[in-house]
Design a protein around this motif. Structure first.
Motif, PDB file in Angstrom:
ATOM      1  N   ALA A 169     -30.102  25.042 -27.136  1.00  0.00           N
ATOM      2  CA  ALA A 169     -29.240  26.210 -26.917  1.00  0.00           C
ATOM      3  C   ALA A 169     -27.784  25.787 -26.724  1.00  0.00           C
ATOM      4  O   ALA A 169     -27.497  24.647 -26.364  1.00  0.00           O
ATOM      5  CB  ALA A 169     -29.717  26.964 -25.684  1.00  0.00           C
ATOM      6  N   ARG A 170     -26.881  26.726 -26.979  1.00  0.00           N
ATOM      7  CA  ARG A 170     -25.461  26.490 -26.766  1.00  0.00           C
ATOM      8  C   ARG A 170     -24.855  27.710 -26.109  1.00  0.00           C
ATOM      9  O   ARG A 170     -25.431  28.786 -26.169  1.00  0.00           O
ATOM     10  CB  ARG A 170     -24.755  26.135 -28.067  1.00  0.00           C
ATOM     11  CG  ARG A 170     -25.353  26.846 -29.301  1.00  0.00           C
ATOM     12  CD  ARG A 170     -24.784  26.357 -30.600  1.00  0.00           C
ATOM     13  NE  ARG A 170     -23.351  26.247 -30.520  1.00  0.00           N
ATOM     14  CZ  ARG A 170     -22.690  25.106 -30.641  1.00  0.00           C
ATOM     15  NH1 ARG A 170     -23.357  24.000 -30.858  1.00  0.00           N
ATOM     16  NH2 ARG A 170     -21.397  25.078 -30.575  1.00  0.00           N
ATOM     17  N   PRO A 171     -23.694  27.536 -25.491  1.00  0.00           N
ATOM     18  CA  PRO A 171     -23.103  28.687 -24.808  1.00  0.00           C
ATOM     19  C   PRO A 171     -22.851  29.826 -25.796  1.00  0.00           C
ATOM     20  O   PRO A 171     -22.473  29.574 -26.939  1.00  0.00           O
ATOM     21  CB  PRO A 171     -21.781  28.145 -24.268  1.00  0.00           C
ATOM     22  CG  PRO A 171     -21.938  26.672 -24.234  1.00  0.00           C
ATOM     23  CD  PRO A 171     -22.871  26.327 -25.343  1.00  0.00           C
ATOM     24  N   GLU A 224     -10.932  22.788 -26.063  1.00  0.00           N
ATOM     25  CA  GLU A 224     -10.255  24.040 -26.341  1.00  0.00           C
ATOM     26  C   GLU A 224      -8.750  23.841 -26.282  1.00  0.00           C
ATOM     27  O   GLU A 224      -8.267  23.035 -25.498  1.00  0.00           O
ATOM     28  CB  GLU A 224     -10.650  25.074 -25.295  1.00  0.00           C
ATOM     29  CG  GLU A 224     -12.056  25.574 -25.464  1.00  0.00           C
ATOM     30  CD  GLU A 224     -12.363  26.583 -24.393  1.00  0.00           C
ATOM     31  OE1 GLU A 224     -12.626  27.735 -24.742  1.00  0.00           O
ATOM     32  OE2 GLU A 224     -12.294  26.210 -23.218  1.00  0.00           O
ATOM     33  N   ARG A 228     -20.579  32.092 -25.594  1.00  0.00           N
ATOM     34  CA  ARG A 228     -19.148  32.153 -25.887  1.00  0.00           C
ATOM     35  C   ARG A 228     -18.782  30.947 -26.727  1.00  0.00           C
ATOM     36  O   ARG A 228     -19.266  29.848 -26.472  1.00  0.00           O
ATOM     37  CB  ARG A 228     -18.333  32.137 -24.590  1.00  0.00           C
ATOM     38  CG  ARG A 228     -18.420  33.458 -23.874  1.00  0.00           C
ATOM     39  CD  ARG A 228     -17.483  33.464 -22.711  1.00  0.00           C
ATOM     40  NE  ARG A 228     -17.905  32.469 -21.714  1.00  0.00           N
ATOM     41  CZ  ARG A 228     -17.130  32.074 -20.710  1.00  0.00           C
ATOM     42  NH1 ARG A 228     -15.922  32.550 -20.583  1.00  0.00           N
ATOM     43  NH2 ARG A 228     -17.573  31.226 -19.823  1.00  0.00           N
ATOM     44  N   LEU A 276     -17.294  28.204 -27.119  1.00  0.00           N
ATOM     45  CA  LEU A 276     -16.490  27.181 -26.459  1.00  0.00           C
ATOM     46  C   LEU A 276     -16.573  25.925 -27.305  1.00  0.00           C
ATOM     47  O   LEU A 276     -17.645  25.448 -27.610  1.00  0.00           O
ATOM     48  CB  LEU A 276     -17.041  26.899 -25.063  1.00  0.00           C
ATOM     49  CG  LEU A 276     -17.003  28.060 -24.094  1.00  0.00           C
ATOM     50  CD1 LEU A 276     -17.827  27.740 -22.868  1.00  0.00           C
ATOM     51  CD2 LEU A 276     -15.584  28.364 -23.697  1.00  0.00           C
ATOM     52  N   THR A 277     -15.449  25.407 -27.696  1.00  0.00           N
ATOM     53  CA  THR A 277     -15.439  24.168 -28.467  1.00  0.00           C
ATOM     54  C   THR A 277     -15.264  23.023 -27.482  1.00  0.00           C
ATOM     55  O   THR A 277     -14.848  23.242 -26.357  1.00  0.00           O
ATOM     56  CB  THR A 277     -14.285  24.184 -29.485  1.00  0.00           C
ATOM     57  OG1 THR A 277     -13.098  24.471 -28.775  1.00  0.00           O
ATOM     58  CG2 THR A 277     -14.515  25.224 -30.548  1.00  0.00           C
ATOM     59  N   PRO A 278     -15.617  21.801 -27.903  1.00  0.00           N
ATOM     60  CA  PRO A 278     -15.554  20.696 -26.946  1.00  0.00           C
ATOM     61  C   PRO A 278     -14.160  20.518 -26.375  1.00  0.00           C
ATOM     62  O   PRO A 278     -13.991  20.103 -25.253  1.00  0.00           O
ATOM     63  CB  PRO A 278     -15.970  19.482 -27.768  1.00  0.00           C
ATOM     64  CG  PRO A 278     -15.838  19.888 -29.182  1.00  0.00           C
ATOM     65  CD  PRO A 278     -16.058  21.354 -29.222  1.00  0.00           C
ATOM     66  N   PRO A 327     -18.061  15.976 -15.837  1.00  0.00           N
ATOM     67  CA  PRO A 327     -18.401  16.127 -17.256  1.00  0.00           C
ATOM     68  C   PRO A 327     -17.551  15.221 -18.162  1.00  0.00           C
ATOM     69  O   PRO A 327     -18.030  14.721 -19.180  1.00  0.00           O
ATOM     70  CB  PRO A 327     -18.113  17.609 -17.525  1.00  0.00           C
ATOM     71  CG  PRO A 327     -18.328  18.288 -16.212  1.00  0.00           C
ATOM     72  CD  PRO A 327     -17.845  17.296 -15.184  1.00  0.00           C
TER      73      PRO A 327
END
Lengths: 347, 168
Positions: free
Chosen positions: B115-117, B125, B119, B121-123, B89
């Motif tokens: 869609a996004r997670p 963390e 939770r 989660l920021t790119p 990734p």
């Protein structure tokens, strides 16, 4: 459920012959590609990491409930893997290199998850007929539940990150399998393909490359995965599919009104051969099954029912035949067994 | 000519390595299908993947190919240009300058709207910075200075990003 139970049963949920537009649309597949943060993509995973990832995903699958089981392909016989391919539950690529790979299956086989294929997870749902909404809802629900346990690689700009940039963003591929004998017979299919490709829709024969499809079965699917939302991608493919369905129905109508005798003859001959043959090649079986299916869908034949025809698409394939015989068959034995399965089922 | 039926033209050419021995097959489509062990249902994405791989070949005057491999997985850009598949990734960030025009060409867009997670989660963390710091410490301990330098760059980049987004 044991894997053997899945494999010995010809039926899979997508073969039910139900659902919208089932006279033309055999089945719908929706898949979401997902990868775990902190791991290389499967092709570059070290063995110990691949093993750890397989363990982690297998444990996470428990969240989907008791009807799901995980099978490790490293422990599965190659012939059994081939049957999984033939039932459309895994890709041929997944069956080839089996170590550290897995498949999660639910009991109806409507849902399957390939673990460590090109991406860490390929979550897919198969539905009979044109069932894009149901399939997308199913895949999204499974993805959401797994996302509570697994940390999927996600980027604010690019969305879900995949091994190949052709899947990045939504990771969504929607594909429908269409039976298009009339468009093929009337020579209109190439014109339709050109139009579809301009719309960013990929067209393939079900078996093999190119659009010279065996059994007049074609797959169409979205190419773009980044930019539009999941719902927009799904809606686009449904809209295009409906147009192709209408064209196929129109062509069938024309054939029946203008060449009724010729079509009835063709269908009748196909039925006769399938009903009475004792040796039959995969190619001939595919071709004749297509004619019979056309006959059933246009009211020229009253049997066999759709579900039987769909099952025959799978049980006449080499892996299924070998597995049922319990050993690798020679060419002639295979032709004989195939003919026997067909005789019993079209009766 | 097809080696199986000896009638039709061979259109399927497969070479396969079994126990170090290369076997070659030249078959017509019908016989290939009949044999079944070359059973292939191609991924619809395949053609696109080929296209992508050809686009990724360095062309004169385009963005220069980065010399440095991805610090996370060690894959270099030339490998991607050959296979069309990335290593991890993190490659998306590392090869951003080369990938962006490519993705735009293939996908028509570079911005995800789906869609996004669930939770948040920021790119990048804060956790990731902590994890990288630990890795950096270990690298220094092992005297793996090249790896350490790469990790340090990564941490700086992440911290900058976090700052930009106003996260701690």
């Amino acid at each position: 459920m044991t894997l053997a139970e899945h494999l010995s049963r010809p039926f899979s949920h997508w073969m039910a012959g139900e659902g919208a537009d089932a006279d033309v649309v055999v089945s719908t597949r929706v898949r979401l590609a997902r990868n775990l943060r902190g791991y290389p993509f499967p092709e570059y995973l070290r063995e110990d990491m691949a093993q750890r990832l397989l363990d982690q995903v297998s444990a996470a699958v428990e969240v989907l409930g008791a009807e799901w089981d995980v099978y490790r392909l490293g422990e599965v016989d190659p012939v059994d893997c081939r049957v999984l391919v033939e039932k459309h539950l895994i890709s041929p690529q997944h069956a080839q290199e089996r170590r550290f790979r897995g498949i999660a299956l639910n009991s109806s086989e409507s849902g399957s998850i390939m673990i460590n294929e090109e991406d860490h997870l390929r979550i897919q749902v198969l539905e009979p007929g044109l069932g894009v909404d149901t399939a997308l809802a199913g895949a999204s629900a499974a993805e959401g539940a797994l996302g509570g346990r697994l940390d999927f690689a996600f980027d604010e700009e690019k969305g879900y990150l995949s091994a190949c940039p052709t899947n990045v963003g939504t990771g969504l591929r929607v594909s429908v399998m269409l039976h298009l004998p009339a468009l093929t017979l009337t020579g209109q299919a190439p014109r339709v393909w050109v139009a579809l490709r301009k719309l960013g829709i990929a067209v393939r024969g079900l078996y093999g490359e190119g659009t010279d499809a065996a059994g007049d079965l074609f797959q169409i699917s979205n190419q773009i995965t980044l930019g539009p939302s999941e719902a927009e991608i799904a809606a686009g493919l449904v809209q295009v599919t409906r147009q192709v369905v209408e064209q196929e129905r129109h062509a069938r109508g024309l054939l029946i009104t203008e060449s009724r005798q010729e079509i009835a003859d063709r269908v009748g001959r196909a039925y006769g051969v399938l009903r009475h043959a004792h040796l039959i090649s995969a190619e001939e079986a595919m071709r004749l099954l297509s004619d019979v299916r056309l006959g059933v869908e246009s009211g020229l034949l009253d049997r066999p029912e759709r579900q039987k025809l769909n099952e025959l698409l799978v049980v006449t394939l080499p892996g299924y035949l070998d597995r049922n015989a319990g050993r690798p068959l020679g060419r002639k034995e295979r032709w004989a067994l195939r003919a026997q399965w067909i005789r019993e089922r079209v009766a | 000519m097809c080696q199986e039926c000896k009638r039709r033209t061979a259109t399927v050419h497969v070479s396969r390595v079994v126990n170090g021995q290369t076997e070659e097959f030249h078959l017509c489509e019908a016989c290939a299908r009949e044999r079944g062990d070359f059973f292939f249902v191609l991924d619809p994405g395949m053609a696109l993947q080929e296209l992508l791989s050809s686009l990724a070949q360095p062309v004169q005057g385009s963005v220069p190919v980065p010399e440095r491999a991805c610090p996370e997985c060690g894959m270099d850009y030339r490998t991607f240009a050959k296979t069309g598949r990335l290593g991890c990734p993190e490659c998306y960030r590392h090869f951003h300058d080369q990938l962006d025009p490519l993705i735009r060409q293939v996908q028509g867009s570079v911005r995800h709207t789906g869609a996004r997670p669930a939770r948040a989660l920021t790119p990048a963390e804060p956790d990731e910075v902590t994890r990288l710091r630990a890795q950096l410490a270990q690298a220094v301990e092992r005297e793996a200075y090249e790896e350490a330098a790469a990790l340090r760059d990564r941490i700086r980049a992440l911290e900058k990003e976090l700052e930009r987004e106003g996260l701690p």
